[in-house]
Design an enzyme around this catalytic site. Structure first.
Site, PDB file in Angstrom:
ATOM      1  N   GLY A 320       0.757  -1.341   0.016  1.00 17.40           N
ATOM      2  CA  GLY A 320      -0.173  -0.078  -0.097  1.00 17.40           C
ATOM      3  C   GLY A 320       0.999   1.104   0.018  1.00 17.40           C
ATOM      4  N   TRP A 323       2.379   1.446  -3.332  1.00 14.49           N
ATOM      5  CA  TRP A 323       1.398   2.161  -4.470  1.00 14.49           C
ATOM      6  C   TRP A 323       1.240   3.746  -4.552  1.00 14.49           C
ATOM      7  CZ3 TRP A 323      -2.782   5.418  -3.755  1.00 14.49           C
ATOM      8  CH2 TRP A 323      -3.716   5.554  -4.858  1.00 14.49           C
ATOM      9  N   HIS A 324       1.836   4.467  -3.451  1.00 14.49           N
ATOM     10  CA  HIS A 324       1.745   5.852  -3.309  1.00 14.49           C
ATOM     11  C   HIS A 324       2.811   6.398  -4.025  1.00 14.49           C
ATOM     12  CE1 HIS A 324      -1.163   5.162  -0.007  1.00 14.49           C
ATOM     13  NE2 HIS A 324      -1.639   6.299  -0.296  1.00 14.49           N
ATOM     14  N   GLY A 325       3.856   5.603  -4.240  1.00 14.54           N
ATOM     15  CA  GLY A 325       4.845   6.078  -5.179  1.00 14.54           C
ATOM     16  C   GLY A 325       6.091   5.318  -5.256  1.00 14.54           C
ATOM     17  N   PHE A 471       0.359  10.356  -7.852  1.00 18.46           N
ATOM     18  CA  PHE A 471       0.288   8.940  -7.327  1.00 18.46           C
ATOM     19  C   PHE A 471      -0.454   8.066  -8.588  1.00 18.46           C
ATOM     20  CE2 PHE A 471       0.127  10.768  -2.949  1.00 18.46           C
ATOM     21  CZ  PHE A 471       1.119  10.886  -2.991  1.00 18.46           C
TER      22      PHE A 471
END
Lengths: 471, 336
Positions: A320, A323-325, A471
């Site tokens: 997770g 996933w943001h960067g 993102f």
């Protein structure tokens, strides 16, 4: 074409005008699909192809899954996952992987040169690939049937109010709204516009106007700042990221509402969370639900014993975070949240039965502790690099002398906004925003909306993109 | 727990009344604010920022061989009245100078852009050309403007035009008319904020009212700033720099661009320091000898002197029209 731009207002007015015409439902949906593609192409037209690849892959995969059995079903599911994660992996993580591989090779004494290819991150790819892929998974799990109309499915993947930064929709939830023509309701329009104003106020006035300048002062400083400044800057970022992303999400809900659609809320008073599992039920709700349903549960969830549950939690939060960067800071941020969730679970296991932890005062204390710890994790989210994050943590936890960048006005602004934010979240903790607002007398609603609009119009600040667009 | 989905509520407010009242209130308050700030002399004002710069840079692309481009820092931006130069040459003029920064990133950008083929006039302020502390002083100034321009989608360009359209018409969008500035000023002094010392025009001409400028605007004040931020290139450092400029100029000339380098006037303590730190024969003359372009040094044209403001570094805005006319004539004289 960001929601906080004049050009978007004109675009949306045009879309609404066509949507309001007495056309067949199919034609109105085609108008929305075309508008969604124009909206997406306004950033970088060639990236439309990626959106189409994702759409066509899942359209095809889901239909084949439905009529296949055994290994074939799995193969078609794999196709969907590989294509979507492949797009995401190449465009979002290609450069990151190459850089890290090159560093690893250098560490091993091998001279490996990176290709130097400058991969541009297509806007919203993290959102629409997850959304599109979840459709095939849901069909595979027999939760939904494949869509009969490619128009409906394409619109589900690309619906412009939520295309570039969510809320992430589920096919079952959204596509049933496409089956029959909506009855036009003036109330939907009135409420939708009100939500757009609320969201713009959060973004333009609170996030960009009041908080972002303080965050930038602290987080762009290359030298040590003071402990107070580090706290002020980080608290300001807690507020900025909430108002920025919630502002975007509220506008998305409002835009959809104006068009007669329901889109889920993404934030449910997250800074009034008591504990981290509660935080993740309230923060970026549609992403955490996605990660829970398609990753955590797929890994076994909590069905395989205590240790495996902790491992699954850690893995879900690590991914997770990533996933943001494409950065180790996001991995660390995810790891920190995973660790906090594990500690919370362990604590509940050991102390859960003690009455002291059930009292209202303790609840508030635990809520504030949750907020402080969440705020500390935001350092990893916002800092430009690991060194800066370490420097900020050092002065936040062991205050020492440094350069003072935040003035008294900044301290007053940030503490007032954060106090108001926390107060509002605790008040709204078990309330729903829509019904709370609609219960007010209409002159009060008009006064609030007018005050927000005036603040938006008069705060002629620097135009900033939404944070989650990265993102 | 709050419900996951929002929205449906049986008791809807009377949205017609809500929105009629909201629009009325907004109209009254914003309209009154507009009148109030206009009454205080705070009319519509452009902001000299990346938006205005990027729009000017986009406009330049449409004019090919006709265009005259002005590069440099504040000296160039305050010296030239764009309208006057347009009249003088009967050609479109684009002001791309940025205060407190080096022109080099924009010159590089023009060199690689196939659409640029007119005339480029570069103002050489010694501290922004011959100074080895330039990167520290400049902080990537014009490179940031280029990055902003380069990454603009067509929608962003349209947004820019709309923003500028409104900026030029609505006083309440002016930076000094923001409630965050007006209200504290009213509470502290009982009056509205004073006029902005800088008047920015749509074509990026900047006029400065020195009487309204805060801080030390004397030539000694600027000179002190100079001392803190200047360190001449050594001979070995300057050589590759000159070679690099010559290469970029060569690239421009290959596309048919006429390149001018100009040293605009300075005087008093600032000039004394400039002459001391960056002697003409060690820097300007070396550049002129090694770069195949037209060089115009104010000291060679007495008609360019006598227009400076009290700071000894910038042309007095009250005389910029007059100066631009003379400067344009000098450039014409040197046309190749």
């Amino acid at each position: 074409m960001a929601f906080n731009s004049l050009i978007f207002l004109l675009f949306f007015a045009g879309v609404l005008a066509v949507h309001a015409l007495p056309l067949r439902w199919q034609a109105r949906k085609a108008n929305l699909l075309l508008a969604s593609y124009v909206f997406y192409a306004a950033w970088n037209p060639p990236f439309l192809v990626l959106l189409w690849i994702s759409t066509l892959t899942d359209w095809f995969a889901a239909r084949r899954i439905r009529i296949s059995s055994g290994r074939k079903r799995k193969l078609y599911l794999l196709l969907s996952i590989l294509v979507n994660l492949g797009l995401l992996g190449y465009f979002k993580y290609g450069g990151f992987l190459e850089d890290n591989f090159s560093q690893l090779m250098a560490w091993l004494g091998v001279d490996y040169q990176v290709s130097g290819s400058d991969i541009i991150l297509p806007l919203g790819i993290s959102f629409y690939t997850f959304q599109s892929m979840s459709y095939s998974i849901d069909v595979y799990r027999d939760r939904i049937k494949p869509a009969d109309s490619i128009l409906d499915f394409a619109l589900y993947v690309s619906f412009f109010p939520q295309l570039v930064a969510g809320p992430i929709l589920r096919a079952g939830y959204f596509m049933q709204q496409l089956v029959e023509a909506h009855r036009r309701r003036a109330d939907d329009f009135g409420w939708g516009i009100a939500l757009i104003v609320v969201g713009l106020f959060e973004k333009v006035v609170l996030a960009d106007g009041l908080l972002a300048p303080v965050v930038e002062k602290v987080y762009t400083l290359s030298a040590d700042t003071t402990g107070i400044d580090a706290w002020v800057g980080t608290l300001a970022f807690s507020g900025q990221i909430f108002f920025d992303f919630n502002g975007y999400s509220v506008i998305a809900v409002g835009l959809a509402k104006c068009l007669g659609f329901q889109v889920p809320w993404n934030f449910l008073s997250p800074y009034a969370s008591v504990g981290f599992s509660d935080f993740w039920r309230r923060w970026h709700v549609t992403l955490s639900a996605w990660l829970r349903d398609y990753l955590y549960i797929s890994l076994g969830g909590n069905r395989l014993g205590q240790m495996r549950t902790y491992a699954n939690l850690a893995m879900t939060m690590l991914l997770g975070g990533l996933w943001h960067g494409a950065s180790w800071l996001f991995v660390l941020w995810g790891a920190a949240h995973g660790m906090l969730l594990i500690i919370e679970r362990l604590s509940k296991h050991l102390l859960g039965g003690i009455a002291f932890f059930q009292g209202p005062a303790t609840k508030v204390m635990l809520g504030l502790l949750t907020f402080v710890l969440v705020t500390l994790t935001w350092v990893l989210f916002r800092a430009p690099d690991l060194d800066s994050a370490a420097r900020l943590y050092a002065v936040m936890l062991m205050p020492s002398g440094g350069i003072n960048v935040a003035d008294l006005r900044d301290v007053i602004v940030v503490s007032s906004v954060i106090a108001a934010l926390l107060g509002t979240h605790w008040f709204m903790r078990n309330r729903e925003f829509g019904s709370a607002m609609k219960r007010l007398p209409w002159p009060t609603i008009a006064f609030i909306l007018a005050a927000m609009l005036i603040a938006i119009l008069l705060s002629a600040g620097e135009e900033r993109d939404f944070i989650y667009f990265e993102f | 727990m709050t419900s996951f989905t929002s929205n449906s509520d049986p008791s809807e407010p009377r949205w017609g009344y809500v929105w009629a009242a909201t629009i009325l209130l907004v109209g009254i308050v914003v309209g009154s604010w507009e009148l109030l700030v206009r009454d205080a002399g705070l009319g519509p004002a452009y902001v000299d920022n990346k938006t205005l710069w990027a729009d000017t840079r986009h406009q330049l692309n449409k004019h090919g061989q006709e265009a005259i481009v002005l590069l440099g820092a504040s000296r160039m931006q305050r010296a030239v009245d764009v309208n006057t130069m347009i009249d003088r040459f009967d050609r479109p003029v684009f002001q791309l100078s940025v205060e407190g920064s080096s022109y080099l990133p924009v010159l590089e950008n023009l060199a690689v852009d196939p659409r640029i083929s007119g005339t480029v006039v570069v103002s050489i302020a010694p501290a922004f050309t011959f100074n080895r502390l330039l990167t520290q002083l400049d902080n990537g100034g014009q490179a940031k403007y280029i990055a902003h321009y380069d990454t603009q989608s067509y929608a962003r360009q349209l947004e820019q035009r709309l923003t500028l359209f409104l900026q030029g018409r609505l006083a309440f969008r002016a930076p000094r008319a923001k409630p965050a500035i007006v209200i504290p000023e009213l509470l502290n002094t009982g009056t509205l904020p004073g006029l902005d010392p800088n008047t920015v025009f749509r074509d990026r001409t900047v006029h400065v009212n020195h009487d309204l400028m805060p801080g030390d605007q004397s030539d000694e004040g600027l000179a002190a700033h100079y001392v803190r931020n200047a360190e001449p290139y050594t001979r070995s450092e300057f050589e590759p720099f000159v070679h690099y400029i010559a290469t970029i100029v060569g690239m421009l000339q290959q596309k048919g661009v006429d390149v001018y380098f100009t040293r605009l006037p300075s005087a008093g303590a600032v000039l004394a320091l400039e002459s001391d730190y960056f002697p003409r024969e060690q820097f300007w003359d070396v550049l002129e000898k090694n770069v195949d372009a037209t060089f115009v040094h104010y000291a060679d044209y007495p008609e360019l002197e006598g227009f400076l403001s009290a700071d000894g570094s910038h042309i007095d805005s009250a005389r910029s029209v007059e100066f631009t006319a003379v400067f344009s004539d000098v450039l014409s004289l040197n046309q190749r």
